[in-house]
Design a protein around this motif. Sequence first.
Motif, PDB file in Angstrom:
ATOM      1  N   HIS A  19     -17.158  -9.795  27.975  1.00 24.97           N
ATOM      2  CA  HIS A  19     -16.582 -10.794  26.936  1.00 24.97           C
ATOM      3  C   HIS A  19     -18.085 -11.916  27.904  1.00 24.97           C
ATOM      4  CE1 HIS A  19     -15.486 -11.906  31.335  1.00 24.97           C
ATOM      5  NE2 HIS A  19     -15.157 -12.679  31.468  1.00 24.97           N
ATOM      6  N   GLY A  20     -18.106 -13.214  27.377  1.00 30.32           N
ATOM      7  CA  GLY A  20     -18.524 -14.230  27.284  1.00 30.32           C
ATOM      8  C   GLY A  20     -19.821 -14.221  26.854  1.00 30.32           C
ATOM      9  N   HIS A  21     -20.988 -15.401  26.969  1.00 31.06           N
ATOM     10  CA  HIS A  21     -22.041 -15.391  25.729  1.00 31.06           C
ATOM     11  C   HIS A  21     -23.255 -14.681  25.317  1.00 31.06           C
ATOM     12  CE1 HIS A  21     -23.848 -17.495  29.108  1.00 31.06           C
ATOM     13  NE2 HIS A  21     -24.757 -17.505  28.620  1.00 31.06           N
ATOM     14  N   ARG A  22     -22.618 -13.249  26.693  1.00 32.48           N
ATOM     15  CA  ARG A  22     -23.966 -12.551  26.936  1.00 32.48           C
ATOM     16  C   ARG A  22     -22.836 -11.054  26.301  1.00 32.48           C
ATOM     17  NH1 ARG A  22     -26.140 -11.708  31.553  1.00 32.48           N
ATOM     18  NH2 ARG A  22     -28.385 -11.210  31.147  1.00 32.48           N
ATOM     19  N   LYS A  23     -21.793 -11.330  25.684  1.00 30.00           N
ATOM     20  CA  LYS A  23     -21.506 -10.138  25.343  1.00 30.00           C
ATOM     21  C   LYS A  23     -21.988  -8.627  24.704  1.00 30.00           C
ATOM     22  CE  LYS A  23     -16.980  -8.856  23.084  1.00 30.00           C
ATOM     23  NZ  LYS A  23     -15.757  -8.693  22.687  1.00 30.00           N
ATOM     24  N   GLY A  24     -22.548  -8.155  25.171  1.00 27.01           N
ATOM     25  CA  GLY A  24     -22.779  -6.925  24.611  1.00 27.01           C
ATOM     26  C   GLY A  24     -24.163  -6.407  25.095  1.00 27.01           C
ATOM     27  N   ARG A  25     -24.350  -7.098  25.610  1.00 26.48           N
ATOM     28  CA  ARG A  25     -26.083  -6.456  26.404  1.00 26.48           C
ATOM     29  C   ARG A  25     -25.799  -6.239  27.481  1.00 26.48           C
ATOM     30  NH1 ARG A  25     -28.800 -13.003  26.480  1.00 26.48           N
ATOM     31  NH2 ARG A  25     -27.792 -13.719  25.020  1.00 26.48           N
ATOM     32  N   VAL A  26     -26.597  -5.544  27.881  1.00 23.92           N
ATOM     33  CA  VAL A  26     -27.136  -4.202  28.725  1.00 23.92           C
ATOM     34  C   VAL A  26     -27.121  -5.165  30.248  1.00 23.92           C
ATOM     35  CG1 VAL A  26     -27.989  -1.798  29.817  1.00 23.92           C
ATOM     36  CG2 VAL A  26     -27.272  -2.183  26.967  1.00 23.92           C
ATOM     37  N   ASP A  27     -26.934  -4.401  30.893  1.00 22.62           N
ATOM     38  CA  ASP A  27     -27.376  -5.695  32.245  1.00 22.62           C
ATOM     39  C   ASP A  27     -27.278  -5.144  34.028  1.00 22.62           C
ATOM     40  OD1 ASP A  27     -26.617  -9.163  33.923  1.00 22.62           O
ATOM     41  OD2 ASP A  27     -27.920  -8.302  32.090  1.00 22.62           O
ATOM     42  N   PRO A  28     -27.957  -4.777  34.557  1.00 22.57           N
ATOM     43  CA  PRO A  28     -27.757  -4.185  35.739  1.00 22.57           C
ATOM     44  C   PRO A  28     -26.241  -4.695  36.625  1.00 22.57           C
ATOM     45  CG  PRO A  28     -29.478  -5.772  35.625  1.00 22.57           C
ATOM     46  CD  PRO A  28     -29.070  -6.141  34.884  1.00 22.57           C
ATOM     47  N   VAL A  29     -25.830  -3.571  36.951  1.00 31.69           N
ATOM     48  CA  VAL A  29     -24.957  -3.913  37.637  1.00 31.69           C
ATOM     49  C   VAL A  29     -25.549  -4.449  39.805  1.00 31.69           C
ATOM     50  CG1 VAL A  29     -23.274  -3.171  39.117  1.00 31.69           C
ATOM     51  CG2 VAL A  29     -23.709  -2.329  37.045  1.00 31.69           C
ATOM     52  N   ARG A  30     -24.816  -5.444  39.450  1.00 32.51           N
ATOM     53  CA  ARG A  30     -25.048  -6.377  40.960  1.00 32.51           C
ATOM     54  C   ARG A  30     -24.224  -6.277  41.837  1.00 32.51           C
ATOM     55  NH1 ARG A  30     -26.173  -9.630  37.132  1.00 32.51           N
ATOM     56  NH2 ARG A  30     -28.190 -10.068  36.056  1.00 32.51           N
TER      57      ARG A  30
END
Lengths: 439, 449
Positions: free
Chosen positions: B237-248
């Motif tokens: 969720h959020g404005h970056r919804k749907g993007r693939v991000d590394p888990v930090r």
Amino acid sequence: MAAAGPLVLRRVVAAARSRAVLPIPTCGILTRARPRPRGPLPRTPWTTRGPPPEVLAQTVERRPVREQVELDTITYAGRQHYLPGLARPRFPPWDRGWHDPWHSPGPRYEEMPLYKERGCYVCHQGVRMLEGVRQAQWLTKTKLVAGLPPPVLSILDNPAHQLQDCEEGVKRAISHARFWDTTEAAPKRERYCPTLFEDLIHLCRLMSMKYPSLTKRMLARNYKIAAAWERESILLQVRGLNGILMNSVSPIPPVASKEEILATEEHVLETFYPIAPTIDLQEVNVYEELNDTGFRDSYPYPHPHTLFFLESANNRPKRFRPEQLRAKMLMFAFGNALAKAKALYGNDPKVLEQPVVVQSIGTDGQLFQFMVFQLNTTDLVSNDGIKNLVWIDSDQNLYEAAQCLPEVKKRVVTKPAGIYGFQPDTFKKFLALYLHGAV
Amino acid sequence: MAAFRGWRLLWPGRCWFSQTESAVPQQAPDSLYPPIVASATAKSKAAKRRRLEHFHQRVHAAASIEEKLRLYGQLQRPKYTVYPQTFALNADRWYQSFTKTVFVPGLPPRAVLEAAKAPEGAAGVAPEAANAPEPGAAAPGASKTPEPAAEAAALLDMGELRSLACDALLQESFYQKKKRPFLYCDQDHTPGPFLTQLVSTLAAALCSRNPLLAASSLDLKPEVNYYWHHGEEVIVHGHRKGRVDPVRFQIDDNPHLQIRVPKQLPQIVPLESDLGEVPVIDHKPSKLPLFKRQYENKVFIGSKVADPCCYGHTQFHLIPDKLKRERLLRVNLGDQIEVVNRANGIASLFAWTAAQAMYQGFWNEADVTRPFVSQAVVTDGKYFAFFCYQLNTLALTAETIQNNPRKNICWGTESKPLYDVVEDGNVKGFNDEILLQLVRFLLNRPKEL
């Protein structure tokens, strides 16, 4: 101005006579009746000692005017509501009728079991003495000798007792404490003062490679000392948490020779009249005269060796000034020595054949105060007789300044980062005091 | 200034309009045309790859380690805060999967050097410097058998070390007059000061045998931090919804005590060893439970990069009151006692060794060329558990982990008591093995010393 002169004089005289009748205009500088005394009080017998008893007896205790005129006799208490002309009544405090532990003020001082009529003056870790070391000397019947004692100086001068790469190690310790110990730009004093102390002690402990008897030392934190004595009909006590104590298995041999100890008999303790020697000490009426070293009797490291005081408060007003710190060091070194002497030789006041020596080091992360205290006698009531001895080496800087970030003025580095004014002698004295008693 | 600003705008994940070109790849000298590369600013996968490449080049080319660390942790995003001392059930398996660690029960067979100097007073048959595996039970060293002169000097006096340990314990629990501990502050009353005393006196007593300890730095309550990426997720969720991000992930640890040394400990097994399997957990990390926060990405070993003591030797952890044995037993979580110790050991040591590796310039794109080894002791004052960690790889991100066969390895023991009870100034049931293990840990050093 001849006319102005008598004019002014007349005005002043007229004002003095008619002050009770006419209201003096309060504006302007010419209307002051009499100038306020601005200097110190003139020292007459009345100002130093108070009026003589016959004059005191003559002055009558004046009751407040409201009582004299009996203004508060008639109150609106009976009328049950406020009335503008009558006085405000004072009701007796409400009594719950039963003892509620959550709302009870606790026993009063007079009802406590340890209450005594005679007050006792307690020196604790928050006491900042006005007269500093002089006051502590009078309270502990001590003679001051500047500089460190000869046995410690001989350890200092002996090259066999130096650490290899001592300077490098100390510089690394200072850099670690002052620069590298934090994720922020510069650590605060609350962080770097204890870190510097730990690093210096770690360096000193490495000397146990050469002298195995140095492993017989134990640091104790958060221990409480209790010592009580009497000085010229004043009861004094030293109590509470003080600093970090290093205990050792064997006591430190006496530092002063017999002749020096006997020579202290002629020394006269400094007084600082009109300030009382118990100034700044906390006077209590509920106390117990206790002598406790803070450890049980069968402790394997029974002898107090060195007391360390770390002034690590961040704010300058909360830290002790060097003079107050030295006074605190003296009082607590004396307290530890006295408690130990009473544990060893009993409570009777006497001159000790085997004096008790306690050292003390105080620092605020940069300035070091070194002190060696020798307790010669527990007979402290009178001002004459053999006195105790203390050697103080004060205000030794380990380094002048430690610059965390380079000082940049107009995009030019004026002062690069690093330690300025490093003095290795201070650490050598630290090490000498650590080794004292074991070499 | 415009050029400088343009440089910073080419950031992975930020589609800003840049005014300058990024570093162009070298072109063949016979080509007349500039090389055809993907755009740096377009909203395409190739452009994103190119921006990532540019970021990697910037970090590789950083002038100093501080600059490298600053660039590595510059972008702040919500990350999971991993707590080494946690109440989560079976947290050790989760932490192993986050850090790609293999857990091997028991300690690695120690090198020869310490075995020869071991205190077996009664074992007069101990051969001279051969690979003598020590017998499991250490004989009490009170009686020293006459050994050849060369070995006599090297023998440890176990009795003396035992008396030091007992003195420290008795001082804190019996001889020093203390009030009752405050509520929930039992660990700060006795076990904390005891651990500090024990380690400082033992380190001082053993520094003649281990010159590394003589040059070491002892930190009290230091801070150890590490930040890394592992795996990928889709933002929900959020404005970056749907993007693939590394888990930090971020570990912020506060060991009770740690020893840092200027020389690295020797490796235990070679870099490419495979001693087991890393547990695979198919759930999101938030199921552990782990929670996300966004704050500064710190990488810290306990002191800054300028400190010469930049390698770690041993850490000492004190279990807090919340995770004490009695509390866990009271709620029928007796099997989690070892889990707590293991999770603490794995997470703290991974953070410490990885931060040490980053201080040497390695990161997930520039993997370590030599293994980083550190040790840890996790205790609650009475029970001691020993851990050894070898960091073989830092490459845990989704791209770099694919062709990376290396795994980090953690050896650990179960917790055993040092003593049974302290009564009236006597320590009953003192266990020499634990002290021996502690001494072995402190004596660990590189082979050339």
